[in-house]
Design an enzyme around this catalytic site. Structure first.
Site, PDB file in Angstrom:
ATOM      1  N   ASP A  78      -1.919  -1.093  -3.826  1.00 11.30           N
ATOM      2  CA  ASP A  78      -2.161  -0.345  -5.057  1.00 11.30           C
ATOM      3  C   ASP A  78      -0.975  -0.486  -6.021  1.00 11.30           C
ATOM      4  O   ASP A  78       0.039  -1.096  -5.670  1.00 11.30           O
ATOM      5  CB  ASP A  78      -2.442   1.134  -4.717  1.00 11.30           C
ATOM      6  CG  ASP A  78      -1.508   1.640  -3.633  1.00 11.30           C
ATOM      7  OD1 ASP A  78      -0.293   1.480  -3.799  1.00 11.30           O
ATOM      8  OD2 ASP A  78      -1.995   2.166  -2.598  1.00 11.30           O
TER       9      ASP A  78
ATOM     10  N   GLU B  91      -6.803 -19.889 -17.125  1.00  9.62           N
ATOM     11  CA  GLU B  91      -7.329 -20.597 -15.973  1.00  9.62           C
ATOM     12  C   GLU B  91      -8.353 -21.590 -16.508  1.00  9.62           C
ATOM     13  O   GLU B  91      -9.494 -21.237 -16.778  1.00  9.62           O
ATOM     14  CB  GLU B  91      -8.002 -19.642 -14.979  1.00  9.62           C
ATOM     15  CG  GLU B  91      -8.389 -20.369 -13.707  1.00  9.62           C
ATOM     16  CD  GLU B  91      -9.591 -19.776 -12.979  1.00  9.62           C
ATOM     17  OE1 GLU B  91      -9.771 -20.109 -11.807  1.00  9.62           O
ATOM     18  OE2 GLU B  91     -10.370 -19.010 -13.574  1.00  9.62           O
TER      19      GLU B  91
ATOM     20  N   ASP C  85       0.843  -1.197   0.000  1.00  6.52           N
ATOM     21  CA  ASP C  85       0.000   0.000   0.000  1.00  6.52           C
ATOM     22  C   ASP C  85       0.877   1.244   0.000  1.00  6.52           C
ATOM     23  O   ASP C  85       1.720   1.403   0.876  1.00  6.52           O
ATOM     24  CB  ASP C  85      -0.874  -0.047   1.265  1.00  6.52           C
ATOM     25  CG  ASP C  85      -1.819   1.134   1.367  1.00  6.52           C
ATOM     26  OD1 ASP C  85      -2.075   1.777   0.334  1.00  6.52           O
ATOM     27  OD2 ASP C  85      -2.304   1.397   2.485  1.00  6.52           O
TER      28      ASP C  85
ATOM     29  N   ASP D   3      -9.041 -15.517 -17.202  1.00  4.90           N
ATOM     30  CA  ASP D   3      -9.943 -16.052 -16.180  1.00  4.90           C
ATOM     31  C   ASP D   3     -10.980 -17.019 -16.787  1.00  4.90           C
ATOM     32  O   ASP D   3     -11.519 -16.744 -17.862  1.00  4.90           O
ATOM     33  CB  ASP D   3     -10.656 -14.852 -15.545  1.00  4.90           C
ATOM     34  CG  ASP D   3     -11.362 -15.172 -14.246  1.00  4.90           C
ATOM     35  OD1 ASP D   3     -10.685 -15.535 -13.274  1.00  4.90           O
ATOM     36  OD2 ASP D   3     -12.602 -15.035 -14.211  1.00  4.90           O
TER      37      ASP D   3
ATOM     38  N   ASP E  44      -4.139   3.804   2.712  1.00  9.17           N
ATOM     39  CA  ASP E  44      -5.584   3.592   2.918  1.00  9.17           C
ATOM     40  C   ASP E  44      -5.909   2.147   3.312  1.00  9.17           C
ATOM     41  O   ASP E  44      -7.065   1.784   3.440  1.00  9.17           O
ATOM     42  CB  ASP E  44      -6.379   4.007   1.662  1.00  9.17           C
ATOM     43  CG  ASP E  44      -6.089   3.119   0.465  1.00  9.17           C
ATOM     44  OD1 ASP E  44      -5.155   2.287   0.538  1.00  9.17           O
ATOM     45  OD2 ASP E  44      -6.793   3.263  -0.556  1.00  9.17           O
TER      46      ASP E  44
HETATM   47  C1  NOJ Z   1     -11.325 -17.252 -11.012  1.00  6.98           C
HETATM   48  C2  NOJ Z   1     -10.640 -16.235 -10.161  1.00  6.98           C
HETATM   49  O1  NOJ Z   1      -9.353 -16.704  -9.840  1.00  6.98           O
HETATM   50  C3  NOJ Z   1     -11.511 -16.038  -8.950  1.00  6.98           C
HETATM   51  O2  NOJ Z   1     -10.872 -15.276  -7.960  1.00  6.98           O
HETATM   52  C4  NOJ Z   1     -12.802 -15.401  -9.388  1.00  6.98           C
HETATM   53  O3  NOJ Z   1     -13.671 -15.293  -8.283  1.00  6.98           O
HETATM   54  C5  NOJ Z   1     -13.474 -16.236 -10.479  1.00  6.98           C
HETATM   55  N1  NOJ Z   1     -12.570 -16.700 -11.475  1.00  6.98           N
HETATM   56  C6  NOJ Z   1     -14.548 -15.436 -11.173  1.00  6.98           C
HETATM   57  O4  NOJ Z   1     -13.941 -14.442 -11.963  1.00  6.98           O
HETATM   58 MG    MG Z   2      -3.632   2.062  -1.131  1.00  9.98          MG
END
Ligand code: NOJ
Ligand code: MG
Length: 510
Positions: free
Chosen positions: A30, A254, A22, A202, A26
């Site tokens: 980031d 993924e 950070d 993803d 906050d």
């Molecule tokens: C896989 C991601 O690694 C996970 O964190 C997320 O909740 C789901 N896909 C949905 O995007």
């Molecule tokens: Mg921050």
């Protein structure tokens, strides 16, 4: 190695930006926090970072609900901050991958707001709307993270259901609509043009849904929900797009399918994903026989296709591997040796190099709808009471256990720490073509021990991993020097033909 793309020899370090560092106090990490710690990543010796989503988001799923694919959420900084980060990472020879979330957007994405506004909206067909009645979801599919909730939400105003494999705030995009494909390709180009070296993609196996939305046996996991040929076709188009850029831009998908044979299919004929996560090893217990089977599966399914494997023990969706394996630091160290010496590209998750355990998050501080807070705890940077985090606010999650000793500052000062083990392992990989790119061959070993050899031309390494807590005699023939030992014992000395309980070693020719 000349002729091989960089990502085959790389070690990729996953940054979960909320919890890494950070800069503005906050209590939430980031982009500027990441930039300020590039020194540390360079010192550690990783080759690339993958940064989990930092795009504009209402944060229902902490950034995996994207409201603007081409904008930085103010919580994390600005596009200029990102530009600086990429530039300075590249100056240090570190590549940068961003997390692309194409299966669904946020329900606050202007595309969905528009889509939802009326059945006649030009964007209606950008999402998956289905007729029906409010009392009966279109099929038995269930939303991830829930025990019971359907993957459908009824929209009263327009009288249809929309599909969301995850939260209702994450409506699935319609990847059969060419306008969606075109718009999403633009988002890839946007980041490629800004110099990113690739994408973590993803839930990539789920993009196109099966026509007619059939009921399935396993309403949470079944791949029968997806149209595989059409999904593979979309992925081939991403591959062409990436390969059209110079510099070996990489895709790592993924592919959340628990069959390694299926995962291998997402590499296509060397024309789909460059890399895919293969999760069965992550879900295996710390057990020699189980690991042997998981590794054999990869060899059988990946090698004939020329698919390059990946290895991962921890990420932001699962308990950390030290926690999963029962909390023993010695076991976590042995697992690190395994992770960093198998054939393929290893992925580290921030904090595993410190030997972190999951945080124990009290009920009143739990925030994730998927129950994954424990592995997302902030990284303790120093020995001070705030560990390098907010002077204005508490970090968004509590620190992991033992943060007063298990932090970057303390572990850097201690050559026997887990952090130094990771650094030595990464250096050992940099020194050895065999470890990075060589063949993998199992060697005979006693019960509870996995031994293998990595060979490339005349470079050789032998690795022995003792999964048990008892000493084991393991003869590997010839004279060997201990290059790295998980407990540091005997490094630089002659291998004496035995490993201690919970120990793993990398051996090199004398
Ligand atoms: C896989 C991601 O690694 C996970 O964190 C997320 O909740 C789901 N896909 C949905 O995007
Ligand atoms: Mg921050």
């Amino acid at each position: 190695m000349p002729g091989e793309p960089w990502w085959k020899s790389a070690v990729v370090y996953q940054i979960y930006p909320r919890s890494f560092a950070d800069s503005d106090g906050d209590g939430v990490g980031d982009l500027e926090g990441i930039r300020r710690h590039l020194d540390h990543l360079e010192w550690l010796g990783v080759d690339a970072v993958w940064i989990s989503p930092f795009f504009r988001s209402p944060m229902a799923d902490f950034g995996y609900d994207v409201a603007d694919y081409c904008g930085v959420d103010p919580l994390f900084g600005t596009l200029e901050d990102f530009g600086r980060l990429v530039e300075e990472a590249h100056e240090r020879g570190l590549r940068v991958l961003v997390d692309w979330v194409p299966n669904h957007s946020s329900d606050r994405h202007p595309w969905f707001v528009e889509s939802r506004s009326s059945r006649d909206s030009p964007k209606r067909d950008w999402y998956l709307w289905v007729d029906g009645t409010a009392d009966q979801p279109p099929n038995n599919w269930k939303a991830a993270f829930s025990q019971t909730e359907p993957a459908w939400t009824w929209d009263d105003a327009t009288g249809q259901w929309y599909l969301h494999l995850f939260l209702p705030q994450q409506p699935d995009l319609n990847w059969r609509n060419p306008d969606v494909v075109g718009a999403m390709h633009e988002t890839l180009r946007f980041w490629l043009d800004r110099g990113v070296d690739g994408f973590r993609m993803d839930v990539i196996h789920a993009l196109v849904k099966k026509e007619g939305y059939p009921d399935v046996d396993d309403p949470w996991l079944s791949t029968d929900r997806f149209d595989e040929p059409a999904t593979h076709e979309r992925i081939r188009a991403f591959r062409r797009l990436l390969d059209g850029y110079p510099g070996d831009r990489v895709s790592v998908g993924e592919v959340f399918i628990l069959s390694t044979a299926k995962v291998a299919e997402y590499y296509g004929d060397n024309d789909e994903l460059h890399l895919a996560f293969n999760f069965p090893p992550l879900f295996a217990p710390w057990d020699t026989a189980k690991w042997r089977t998981r590794i054999d599966r990869v060899v059988e399914e990946f090698d004939p296709r020329g698919a390059w494997p990946t290895w991962v023990l921890s990420n932001h969706d699962n308990p950390r591997h030290r926690t999963r394996y029962g909390g023993s630091e010695a076991t976590a160290r042995a697992a690190a040796v395994l992770l960093l010496t198998l054939r393929g590209t290893p992925f580290l998750y921030q904090g595993e190099e410190l030997g972190l355990l999951d945080a124990d998050v009290p009920p009143d501080r739990r925030v994730d709808p998927g129950g994954r807070d424990g592995s997302r705890a902030p990284i303790p940077w120093d020995v001070s009471p705030t560990h390098g985090w907010g002077d204005r606010a508490e970090p968004w999650l509590p620190f992991p256990p033992e943060a007063d000793v298990r932090n970057v500052e303390a572990e850097r000062a201690d050559p026997t720490s887990v952090l130094h083990l990771y650094r030595r392992l990464l250096a050992a990989r940099h020194d050895s073509d065999a470890l990075r790119l060589g063949t993998w061959q199992q060697l005979p070993s006693p019960d509870g021990v996995l031994a293998y050899e990595r060979v490339l031309d005349d470079d050789r390494r032998v690795v022995i991993v003792n999964f048990t807590d008892a000493d084991r005699t393991v003869s590997v023939g010839g004279d060997w020097t201990v290059d790295v030992a998980s407990d540091g014992a005997g490094e630089g000395g002659r291998y004496a033909g035995a490993v201690a309980g919970d120990q793993a070693v990398v051996l090199r020719p004398p």
